[in-house]
Design a protein around this motif. Structure first.
Motif, mmCIF file in Angstrom:
data_model
loop_
_atom_site.group_PDB
_atom_site.id
_atom_site.type_symbol
_atom_site.label_atom_id
_atom_site.label_comp_id
_atom_site.label_asym_id
_atom_site.label_seq_id
_atom_site.Cartn_x
_atom_site.Cartn_y
_atom_site.Cartn_z
ATOM 1 N N SER A 273 124.652 -26.416 74.339
ATOM 2 C CA SER A 273 125.860 -26.878 73.671
ATOM 3 C C SER A 273 126.070 -26.578 72.101
ATOM 4 O O SER A 273 126.909 -26.455 71.488
ATOM 5 C CB SER A 273 126.180 -28.347 73.859
ATOM 6 N N GLY A 274 124.796 -26.661 71.568
ATOM 7 C CA GLY A 274 124.822 -26.534 70.074
ATOM 8 C C GLY A 274 125.505 -27.610 69.362
ATOM 9 O O GLY A 274 125.290 -28.622 69.578
ATOM 10 N N SER A 275 126.638 -27.206 69.005
ATOM 11 C CA SER A 275 127.631 -28.350 67.904
ATOM 12 C C SER A 275 128.685 -28.838 68.983
ATOM 13 O O SER A 275 129.137 -29.886 68.529
ATOM 14 C CB SER A 275 128.335 -27.533 67.128
ATOM 15 N N GLY A 276 128.685 -28.485 70.166
ATOM 16 C CA GLY A 276 129.395 -28.992 71.348
ATOM 17 C C GLY A 276 131.083 -28.419 71.270
ATOM 18 O O GLY A 276 132.004 -28.788 71.712
ATOM 19 N N ALA A 277 131.258 -27.428 70.389
ATOM 20 C CA ALA A 277 132.551 -26.847 70.040
ATOM 21 C C ALA A 277 133.126 -26.191 71.423
ATOM 22 O O ALA A 277 134.608 -26.367 71.479
ATOM 23 C CB ALA A 277 132.519 -25.568 68.916
ATOM 24 N N ALA B 78 121.263 -31.029 66.987
ATOM 25 C CA ALA B 78 122.492 -30.519 67.667
ATOM 26 C C ALA B 78 122.914 -31.608 68.451
ATOM 27 O O ALA B 78 124.276 -32.077 68.489
ATOM 28 C CB ALA B 78 122.102 -29.403 68.557
ATOM 29 N N CYS B 79 122.343 -32.433 69.064
ATOM 30 C CA CYS B 79 122.751 -33.796 69.924
ATOM 31 C C CYS B 79 123.464 -34.833 68.896
ATOM 32 O O CYS B 79 124.582 -35.087 69.259
ATOM 33 C CB CYS B 79 121.747 -34.596 70.463
ATOM 34 N N ILE C 230 126.982 -33.209 67.917
ATOM 35 C CA ILE C 230 127.853 -33.117 69.150
ATOM 36 C C ILE C 230 128.369 -34.480 69.163
ATOM 37 O O ILE C 230 129.673 -34.983 69.538
ATOM 38 C CB ILE C 230 127.139 -32.997 70.531
ATOM 39 N N ARG C 231 127.521 -35.674 69.003
ATOM 40 C CA ARG C 231 128.066 -36.998 69.086
ATOM 41 C C ARG C 231 129.065 -37.068 67.619
ATOM 42 O O ARG C 231 130.235 -37.720 68.116
ATOM 43 C CB ARG C 231 126.909 -38.002 68.769
ATOM 44 N N GLU C 232 128.575 -36.692 66.581
ATOM 45 C CA GLU C 232 129.523 -36.933 65.583
ATOM 46 C C GLU C 232 131.057 -35.948 65.874
ATOM 47 O O GLU C 232 132.136 -36.511 65.574
ATOM 48 C CB GLU C 232 129.070 -36.222 64.336
ATOM 49 N N ASN C 233 130.866 -34.657 66.599
ATOM 50 C CA ASN C 233 131.975 -33.901 66.708
ATOM 51 C C ASN C 233 133.168 -34.735 67.698
ATOM 52 O O ASN C 233 134.181 -34.895 67.534
ATOM 53 C CB ASN C 233 131.729 -32.677 67.144
ATOM 54 N N LEU C 234 132.421 -35.330 68.828
ATOM 55 C CA LEU C 234 133.308 -36.064 69.770
ATOM 56 C C LEU C 234 133.813 -37.331 69.140
ATOM 57 O O LEU C 234 135.057 -37.544 69.516
ATOM 58 C CB LEU C 234 132.125 -36.551 71.124
ATOM 59 N N SER C 235 133.141 -38.125 68.390
ATOM 60 C CA SER C 235 133.746 -39.237 67.681
ATOM 61 C C SER C 235 134.874 -38.812 66.907
ATOM 62 O O SER C 235 136.213 -39.344 67.019
ATOM 63 C CB SER C 235 132.655 -40.036 66.921
ATOM 64 N N PHE C 236 134.669 -37.780 65.962
ATOM 65 C CA PHE C 236 135.545 -37.428 65.125
ATOM 66 C C PHE C 236 136.933 -36.926 65.715
ATOM 67 O O PHE C 236 138.296 -37.014 65.205
ATOM 68 C CB PHE C 236 135.117 -36.337 64.099
ATOM 69 N N THR C 237 136.673 -36.159 66.753
ATOM 70 C CA THR C 237 137.907 -35.574 67.491
ATOM 71 C C THR C 237 138.646 -36.592 68.272
ATOM 72 O O THR C 237 139.722 -36.260 69.124
ATOM 73 C CB THR C 237 137.467 -34.488 68.366
ATOM 74 N N LEU D 295 123.871 -35.088 77.741
ATOM 75 C CA LEU D 295 122.647 -35.172 78.108
ATOM 76 C C LEU D 295 121.449 -34.561 77.111
ATOM 77 O O LEU D 295 121.797 -33.284 77.026
ATOM 78 C CB LEU D 295 122.517 -34.499 79.580
ATOM 79 N N SER D 296 120.844 -35.193 76.660
ATOM 80 C CA SER D 296 119.863 -34.904 75.469
ATOM 81 C C SER D 296 118.704 -34.333 76.287
ATOM 82 O O SER D 296 117.812 -35.333 76.342
ATOM 83 C CB SER D 296 119.766 -35.893 74.602
ATOM 84 N N MET D 297 118.443 -33.215 76.889
ATOM 85 C CA MET D 297 117.370 -32.882 77.516
ATOM 86 C C MET D 297 117.587 -31.347 77.924
ATOM 87 O O MET D 297 118.476 -30.719 77.694
ATOM 88 C CB MET D 297 117.458 -33.572 78.930
ATOM 89 N N ASP D 298 116.557 -30.707 78.556
ATOM 90 C CA ASP D 298 116.220 -29.424 78.678
ATOM 91 C C ASP D 298 117.337 -29.208 79.935
ATOM 92 O O ASP D 298 117.735 -29.994 80.789
ATOM 93 C CB ASP D 298 114.729 -28.970 79.418
ATOM 94 N N VAL D 299 117.974 -27.835 79.955
ATOM 95 C CA VAL D 299 119.218 -27.516 80.667
ATOM 96 C C VAL D 299 118.507 -27.682 82.159
ATOM 97 O O VAL D 299 119.357 -28.419 83.112
ATOM 98 C CB VAL D 299 119.775 -26.096 80.287
#
Length: 185
Positions: free
Chosen positions: A50-54, A76-77, A80-87, A96-100
């Motif tokens: 996911s990277g930034s989750g964009a 990156a996790c 993603i949390r910050e971007n989800l919260s901000f949006t 899911l903070s783990m290997d794919v």
């Protein structure tokens, strides 16, 4: 980098500092979602590497019902949390903070996804490993659309032997999106 359209339109997203991720440019993201628009409303979206989750956030903003983000890099996790919260889309997303491959195994047995997007690190054959897993997974059904972002040299000639069909490919200057689905029996 920003959200292009939908509920969170024009909101700027944070990116992961450093060179470990390659954020998809706004122009390429807009082209991708113009092609995906019929698939997005009320879909279950899986954003791998996911990277930034964009990408997953864009799907949620455009009407996806739910998105799962999979990323193992702790920085990156946090992004993603910050971007989800901000949006204000955090209630519709799960990180899911783990290997794919570990994440896919943990999701097994749940509902299938309508769209699965992956943007793995280039030239490591990770897309082939993930597709090999998905070939026999309950996470993919005959309606699931899989989109792989890859460098222009990545070869997908193995898809047929895995039971997948390439619907189309969209090439850009340095990379491409390959659209894949399960072959009909």
């Amino acid at each position: 980098m920003r959200v292009i359209a939908g509920k969170a339109r024009r909101l700027n997203l944070k990116t992961v500092p450093g060179m470990e991720t390659r954020p998809t440019t706004d122009r390429i993201k807009e082209t991708l979602f113009n092609m995906l628009q019929p698939e997005i409303p009320d879909c279950r979206f899986l954003d791998l590497f996911s990277g930034s989750g964009a990408i997953g956030i864009e799907a949620l903003s455009r009407g996806a019902a739910f998105a799962v983000f999979v990323e193992k890099n702790p920085k990156a996790c946090a992004c993603i949390r910050e971007n989800l919260s901000f949006t204000k889309l955090a209630d519709s997303g799960k990180l899911l903070s783990m290997d794919v491959l570990q994440a896919l195994r943990s999701l097994e047995g749940g509902e299938s996804f309508d769209c699965i997007f992956m943007d793995p690190p280039y030239r490591q054959d990770l897309e082939q490993q993930v597709l090999a897993y998905l070939a026999d997974s309950s996470l993919v059904d005959e309606h699931t659309l899989i989109i792989v972002e890859a460098d222009l040299d990545t070869d997908f000639d193995y898809l047929d032997s895995m039971g997948f069909a390439q619907l189309r490919s969209k090439e850009y200057k340095t990379n491409k999106h390959v659209f894949i689905t399960r072959k009909e029996n």
